[in-house]
Design an enzyme around this catalytic site. Structure first.
Site, PDB file in Angstrom:
ATOM      1  CG  ASN A  33      -1.844   1.113   1.331  1.00  0.00           C
ATOM      2  OD1 ASN A  33      -1.801   2.031   0.503  1.00  0.00           O
ATOM      3  ND2 ASN A  33      -2.703   1.088   2.321  1.00  0.00           N
ATOM      4  NE  ARG A  65      -6.012   1.715  -0.247  1.00  0.00           N
ATOM      5  CZ  ARG A  65      -6.034   2.830   0.468  1.00  0.00           C
ATOM      6  NH1 ARG A  65      -4.962   3.204   1.117  1.00  0.00           N
ATOM      7  NH2 ARG A  65      -7.126   3.545   0.541  1.00  0.00           N
ATOM      8  CG  HIS A  94     -13.174   3.467   3.029  1.00  0.00           C
ATOM      9  ND1 HIS A  94     -13.890   4.453   3.690  1.00  0.00           N
ATOM     10  CD2 HIS A  94     -11.877   3.700   3.328  1.00  0.00           C
ATOM     11  CE1 HIS A  94     -13.055   5.236   4.348  1.00  0.00           C
ATOM     12  NE2 HIS A  94     -11.825   4.803   4.145  1.00  0.00           N
ATOM     13  NE  ARG A 139     -10.224  12.379   4.300  1.00  0.00           N
ATOM     14  CZ  ARG A 139     -10.201  11.099   3.957  1.00  0.00           C
ATOM     15  NH1 ARG A 139     -11.152  10.598   3.204  1.00  0.00           N
ATOM     16  NH2 ARG A 139      -9.236  10.314   4.375  1.00  0.00           N
ATOM     17  CD  GLU A 178      -8.969  -1.129   4.052  1.00  0.00           C
ATOM     18  OE1 GLU A 178      -8.453  -0.844   5.148  1.00  0.00           O
ATOM     19  OE2 GLU A 178      -9.327  -0.282   3.229  1.00  0.00           O
TER      20      GLU A 178
END
Ligand code: ADP
Length: 397
Positions: A7, A91, A180, A241, A384
């Site tokens: 990743n 990823r 996601h 965010r 993940e």
């Protein structure tokens, strides 16, 4: 069979080697500050022993070179030889509309990945750099791309087209993509196992509540709706965010604060959300402590987050015509019983009945609803890396 999962962020690289027979990592680590002063690699072996290396790491190629060195180190390496790696799973944040599932990387996939850079200028270039570095360092070992966006490609146009002139979708690819996806896919598959029902028969609402947070409505194993949009800025208010806003606020703040486009982008991504509202931290643990000590802004941040999640649950239950299970995952979803209790409060009308005692769990895969709850409430730690490894194995068997 061993799979390396990578990743790559702009200045970081996370990796795991997963033994697919046991599905457990046999080594993992993190490279930080790539291309900056003070680069560092932290490597962990299967037993949890930690090795820290501080050395100059100029780019992703150098980082991967160092990672490989740790993986085959005679003293503590997880591998005798690099050829024990069956394949590498990468990823990739944005696959645009080109990728609705994971793919084995070849020259035409690389071209398509480059075309997606416009959609994710901060994320896709380091992902591509990681792939190129692996191709150089591990020739002959298959590389697979697993996209954050792919799972949501099953959404219908009525969900992903914005109220903009249609030509903007055609010309610029402006639409809802959702993110996601790897996490939502993983927890929905685990939910079916826990509930002992085929995924094809289930209506699920998956709440990935971490620093970045998104919710997905998943019917029959397919994503129907999700809260993140064209970028991961949309939907729920998050750690830093803003989440969804009246779009007019963007130009209004730019005028009042004399922000450039880059400044506004940085503001919305890094200075808003729970951090902006609380004025304390983006970390929900700090915010919970401050709220307990009487900070009304910290309490407000928690209340807004809870309220946002509840609104999405209501709306997604309406879209799917019901919900069989609600799934909580990621940092807050897995570890914050108080937040889960707040979200599930007075949700009898959807058949949601949380068992407050069972709910005291952190980071374990458990059904935390009352036995008579029509809608099950599940805590499922996301994984993940394992999902990427499973897809990678499937495509390279
Ligand atoms: P990301 O992968 O998006 O960076 P994570 O899924 O790791 O985020 O989630 C990080 C968030 O989870 C942080 O805001 C952190 O405060 C929150 N978190 C972790 N543990 C707890 C806890 N015990 N209680 C409340 N929040 C927690």
């Amino acid at each position: 069979m061993k799979i390396l999962v990578l990743n790559c962020g702009s200045s970081s690289l996370k990796y795991q080697v997963i033994d697919m027979d046991t599905r457990n990592p046999i080594a993992k680590g993190l490279v930080e500050r790539i291309g900056l002063q003070g680069s560092v690699l932290t490597h962990r072996t299967a037993s949890g022993a930690k090795e820290v290396f501080k050395t100059e790491i100029k780019n992703h190629t150098k980082a991967i070179e160092l990672v490989i060195k740790q993986l085959v180190a005679p003293e503590y390496g997880a591998l005798k030889d690099l050829n024990e790696i069956h394949a590498v799973g990468h990823r990739v944040v944005h696959g645009g509309e080109k990728f609705s599932k994971s793919v084995v990387i070849n020259a035409s996939v690389m071209e398509a990945l480059k075309d997606c850079i416009e959609l994710a200028p901060l994320h896709n270039p380091p992902n591509i750099a990681g792939i190129k570095a692996c191709q150089r360092m591990m020739p002959g070992i298959p590389q697979v791309a697993v996209f954050d966006t792919a799972f949501h490609q099953t959404m219908r146009p009525l969900s992903y087209i914005y109220g903009l002139p249609y030509e903007y979708y055609e010309k610029y690819g402006i639409r809802k993509y959702g993110f996601h996806g790897t996490s939502h896919k993983y927890v929905s598959q685990r939910a079916a196992v826990l509930l002992k029902k085929p995924l094809s028969e289930l209506k699920l609402i998956s709440c990935h509540l971490g620093n970045g947070a998104s919710i997905a409505a998943i019917r029959g194993g397919k994503s129907m709706e999700t809260s993140m949009g064209f970028t991961p800025l949309d939907g729920l208010m998050m750690g830093t965010r803003s989440g969804a806003l009246d779009p007019a606020i963007v130009t209004y703040i730019m005028c009042r604060e004399q922000f450039s486009v880059d400044q506004m982008n940085d503001f919305l991504n890094n200075k808003c959300g729970a951090l902006g509202v609380s004025g304390i931290s983006s970390d929900f643990r700090d915010i919970e402590v401050a709220a307990e000590q009487g900070s009304h802004r910290a309490q407000l941040a928690l209340d807004i987050f809870e309220h946002d999640v509840r609104q999405f649950i209501g709306s997604y239950a309406a879209v799917m015509g019901g919900v069989d299970a609600l799934i909580f995952t990621a940092g807050v979803g897995e570890n914050a019983p108080g937040m889960r209790a707040g979200i599930c409060k007075n949700m009898d009308f959807l058949g949601i009945n949380l068992d407050l005692e069972k709910n005291q769990v952190r980071g374990e895969e458990v059904d935390v609803s009352k036995t008579n709850s029509r809608c099950r409430v599940l805590v499922i730690p996301t994984n993940e890396e394992l999902m990427i490894a499973l897809d990678t194995l499937e495509l390279t068997k």
